[in-house]
Write a protein that holds these residues in place. Structure first.
Motif, PDB file in Angstrom:
ATOM      1  N   THR A   9      73.527  -2.967  42.008  1.00  0.00           N
ATOM      2  CA  THR A   9      73.536  -1.526  41.818  1.00  0.00           C
ATOM      3  C   THR A   9      72.516  -1.146  40.757  1.00  0.00           C
ATOM      4  N   ALA A  10      72.317   0.175  40.590  1.00  0.00           N
ATOM      5  CA  ALA A  10      71.396   0.645  39.555  1.00  0.00           C
ATOM      6  C   ALA A  10      71.882   0.204  38.179  1.00  0.00           C
ATOM      7  N   THR A  11      73.186   0.225  38.001  1.00  0.00           N
ATOM      8  CA  THR A  11      73.742  -0.220  36.725  1.00  0.00           C
ATOM      9  C   THR A  11      73.462  -1.700  36.496  1.00  0.00           C
ATOM     10  N   ASP A  12      73.623  -2.521  37.545  1.00  0.00           N
ATOM     11  CA  ASP A  12      73.325  -3.951  37.426  1.00  0.00           C
ATOM     12  C   ASP A  12      71.874  -4.164  37.004  1.00  0.00           C
ATOM     13  N   SER A  13      70.971  -3.392  37.592  1.00  0.00           N
ATOM     14  CA  SER A  13      69.556  -3.532  37.273  1.00  0.00           C
ATOM     15  C   SER A  13      69.284  -3.209  35.810  1.00  0.00           C
ATOM     16  N   VAL A  14      69.934  -2.159  35.308  1.00  0.00           N
ATOM     17  CA  VAL A  14      69.752  -1.791  33.905  1.00  0.00           C
ATOM     18  C   VAL A  14      70.292  -2.882  32.998  1.00  0.00           C
ATOM     19  N   VAL A  15      71.467  -3.412  33.322  1.00  0.00           N
ATOM     20  CA  VAL A  15      72.059  -4.477  32.513  1.00  0.00           C
ATOM     21  C   VAL A  15      71.160  -5.708  32.512  1.00  0.00           C
ATOM     22  N   ASP A  16      70.617  -6.062  33.656  1.00  0.00           N
ATOM     23  CA  ASP A  16      69.706  -7.216  33.728  1.00  0.00           C
ATOM     24  C   ASP A  16      68.469  -6.974  32.870  1.00  0.00           C
ATOM     25  N   ALA A  17      67.951  -5.752  32.912  1.00  0.00           N
ATOM     26  CA  ALA A  17      66.772  -5.421  32.105  1.00  0.00           C
ATOM     27  C   ALA A  17      67.086  -5.496  30.617  1.00  0.00           C
ATOM     28  N   LEU A  18      68.265  -5.024  30.239  1.00  0.00           N
ATOM     29  CA  LEU A  18      68.688  -5.112  28.842  1.00  0.00           C
ATOM     30  C   LEU A  18      68.817  -6.566  28.408  1.00  0.00           C
ATOM     31  N   ARG A  19      69.369  -7.381  29.288  1.00  0.00           N
ATOM     32  CA  ARG A  19      69.591  -8.802  28.980  1.00  0.00           C
ATOM     33  C   ARG A  19      68.256  -9.545  28.820  1.00  0.00           C
ATOM     34  N   SER A  24      63.835 -13.976  22.476  1.00  0.00           N
ATOM     35  CA  SER A  24      64.412 -14.722  21.359  1.00  0.00           C
ATOM     36  C   SER A  24      64.239 -13.931  20.074  1.00  0.00           C
ATOM     37  N   VAL A  25      65.204 -14.077  19.167  1.00  0.00           N
ATOM     38  CA  VAL A  25      65.102 -13.438  17.853  1.00  0.00           C
ATOM     39  C   VAL A  25      64.964 -14.496  16.747  1.00  0.00           C
ATOM     40  N   GLU A  26      64.833 -15.750  17.130  1.00  0.00           N
ATOM     41  CA  GLU A  26      64.815 -16.826  16.134  1.00  0.00           C
ATOM     42  C   GLU A  26      63.662 -16.665  15.146  1.00  0.00           C
ATOM     43  N   ALA A  27      62.452 -16.393  15.648  1.00  0.00           N
ATOM     44  CA  ALA A  27      61.302 -16.240  14.756  1.00  0.00           C
ATOM     45  C   ALA A  27      61.503 -15.053  13.820  1.00  0.00           C
ATOM     46  N   ALA A  28      62.098 -13.976  14.337  1.00  0.00           N
ATOM     47  CA  ALA A  28      62.345 -12.796  13.511  1.00  0.00           C
ATOM     48  C   ALA A  28      63.315 -13.112  12.380  1.00  0.00           C
ATOM     49  N   ILE A  29      64.374 -13.850  12.681  1.00  0.00           N
ATOM     50  CA  ILE A  29      65.358 -14.198  11.656  1.00  0.00           C
ATOM     51  C   ILE A  29      64.741 -15.086  10.578  1.00  0.00           C
ATOM     52  N   VAL A  30      63.931 -16.048  11.004  1.00  0.00           N
ATOM     53  CA  VAL A  30      63.256 -16.922  10.041  1.00  0.00           C
ATOM     54  C   VAL A  30      62.324 -16.108   9.156  1.00  0.00           C
ATOM     55  N   VAL A 140      61.979  -6.348  16.319  1.00  0.00           N
ATOM     56  CA  VAL A 140      62.505  -7.261  17.337  1.00  0.00           C
ATOM     57  C   VAL A 140      64.019  -7.406  17.192  1.00  0.00           C
ATOM     58  N   LEU A 141      64.464  -7.645  15.969  1.00  0.00           N
ATOM     59  CA  LEU A 141      65.881  -7.906  15.736  1.00  0.00           C
ATOM     60  C   LEU A 141      66.739  -6.660  15.979  1.00  0.00           C
ATOM     61  N   VAL A 142      66.277  -5.501  15.500  1.00  0.00           N
ATOM     62  CA  VAL A 142      67.054  -4.270  15.662  1.00  0.00           C
ATOM     63  C   VAL A 142      67.091  -3.845  17.130  1.00  0.00           C
ATOM     64  N   GLU A 143      65.981  -4.003  17.830  1.00  0.00           N
ATOM     65  CA  GLU A 143      65.986  -3.635  19.249  1.00  0.00           C
ATOM     66  C   GLU A 143      66.919  -4.532  20.050  1.00  0.00           C
ATOM     67  N   ASP A 144      66.952  -5.820  19.719  1.00  0.00           N
ATOM     68  CA  ASP A 144      67.878  -6.687  20.435  1.00  0.00           C
ATOM     69  C   ASP A 144      69.317  -6.266  20.144  1.00  0.00           C
ATOM     70  N   CYS A 145      69.590  -5.868  18.908  1.00  0.00           N
ATOM     71  CA  CYS A 145      70.921  -5.325  18.592  1.00  0.00           C
ATOM     72  C   CYS A 145      71.217  -4.106  19.460  1.00  0.00           C
ATOM     73  N   ASP A 222      54.461 -14.097  17.509  1.00  0.00           N
ATOM     74  CA  ASP A 222      55.926 -14.135  17.595  1.00  0.00           C
ATOM     75  C   ASP A 222      56.462 -12.856  18.243  1.00  0.00           C
ATOM     76  N   TYR A 223      55.884 -11.737  17.882  1.00  0.00           N
ATOM     77  CA  TYR A 223      56.274 -10.437  18.445  1.00  0.00           C
ATOM     78  C   TYR A 223      56.000 -10.413  19.950  1.00  0.00           C
ATOM     79  N   ARG A 224      54.845 -10.920  20.324  1.00  0.00           N
ATOM     80  CA  ARG A 224      54.457 -10.991  21.735  1.00  0.00           C
ATOM     81  C   ARG A 224      55.420 -11.864  22.528  1.00  0.00           C
ATOM     82  N   ALA A 225      55.779 -13.021  21.980  1.00  0.00           N
ATOM     83  CA  ALA A 225      56.685 -13.929  22.681  1.00  0.00           C
ATOM     84  C   ALA A 225      58.098 -13.363  22.742  1.00  0.00           C
ATOM     85  N   ALA A 226      58.547 -12.741  21.644  1.00  0.00           N
ATOM     86  CA  ALA A 226      59.920 -12.221  21.602  1.00  0.00           C
ATOM     87  C   ALA A 226      60.152 -11.173  22.673  1.00  0.00           C
TER      88      ALA A 226
END
Length: 301
Positions: A9-19, A24-30, A140-145, A222-226
């Motif tokens: 569904t359209a909702t599924d597509s949005v959820v997949d896009a969000l996911r 990764s946020v590992e580089a941002a946290i470091v 990166v980190l705030v957007e993933d949140c 790192d930003y590009r990869a994240a």
């Protein structure tokens, strides 16, 4: 016959896009809270952009990650877990907007008409004093949140069309704003390579300049990869000269190129030839010394 219940569904597509929006946020946290990070990095950046206080951003991210995992497993989130997170969305959304605007303003200061030496000084300023790298990693980190929060909200309130529309809008702003920031930041960093090859090498001979450039280059990678920028096609239309200029930060000899590169290559060949000739002369001398020793000592002969 296809079972309609299994069709996305359209909702599924949005959820997949969000996911899949953040790899990764590992580089941002470091970068923000690793051993080499200043203890007040996140608070300092948030204060400089005028964003609302978020508390410990890594703790916030962990809580939202846990909530999203519960949603993926159970299909929803209990009220007791959702209540402390419900009001977080507006603060995250405002923070993303303010951090993007602040990073954009820093890049605006890199005037294209500014002489290259002044441009390099400005790059050092935004890298060290203005913390552009940390600003991008915080984004990166705030957007993933924010994306995690939207996933959880959709699981709880997805029957409301406005909830899905808000998530889709967040994704659109992310795609446009972050892609533009990456392209502009790469162009800004690439300007250091303007001028003659000797000028570029002279700039790279400064440890202060090289340190600032290398730090910014790493942060942009790192930003590009994240954000999966390559998969999203954010750099598909980028001028090839930009990538070449950025490569020369890590490999200064690439910045030389052309006739100067040929001169260096000829010099290297001449040194190799001289060393080989010296080795041959030493070998001849050793053989001659051995012949003289044999003639002076008949028994040894």
């Amino acid at each position: 016959m296809t079972d309609a219940s299994t069709e996305p569904t359209a909702t599924d597509s949005v959820v997949d896009a969000l996911r899949g929006a953040v790899a990764s946020v590992e580089a941002a946290i470091v970068r923000l809270e690793g051993e080499d990070a200043a203890p007040d990095t996140v608070e300092s950046v948030l204060a400089s952009v005028g964003a609302p206080a978020l508390g410990d951003i890594v703790t916030r991210h962990n809580a939202l990650t846990r909530a999203a995992a519960i949603v993926d497993h159970r299909g929803t989130l209990p009220d007791a877990d959702w209540t402390p997170l419900a009001e977080l969305g507006s603060r995250l959304d405002e923070t993303v907007a303010r951090v993007q605007a602040h990073a954009s303003a820093l890049l605006d200061g890199a005037d294209a008409d500014r002489p290259v030496p002044e441009h390099l000084e400005y790059l050092h300023t935004i890298a060290v004093e203005e913390r552009l790298g940390e600003t991008l990693q915080l984004l990166v980190l705030v957007e993933d949140c924010l994306f995690l929060w939207h996933r959880v909200r959709i699981a709880r309130e997805g029957s409301d069309p406005g909830v899905v529309a808000a998530a889709r809008s967040a994704l659109a702003r992310h795609f446009e704003g972050d892609a533009d920031l990456l392209r502009r930041a790469r162009r800004t960093l690439a300007r250091f390579a303007e001028g003659s090859p000797l000028e570029v090498v002279r700039r790279l001979s400064s440890s202060r300049t090289t340190r600032a450039l290398s730090t910014l280059r790493r942060d942009l990678d790192d930003y590009r990869a994240a954000f999966r920028a390559d998969d999203a096609g954010w750099l598909a239309d980028e001028d090839p000269d930009v990538a070449e200029a950025l490569d020369s930060i890590d490999s200064p000899l690439k910045a030389v190129g052309g006739a100067l590169g040929d001169v260096l290559e000829r010099g290297r060949a001449r040194v190799t030839e001289t060393l080989s000739r010296d080795d041959g002369d030493r070998a001849d001398g050793d053989r001659a010394e051995g012949d003289r020793g044999s003639a002076a000592d008949p028994d040894r002969a």
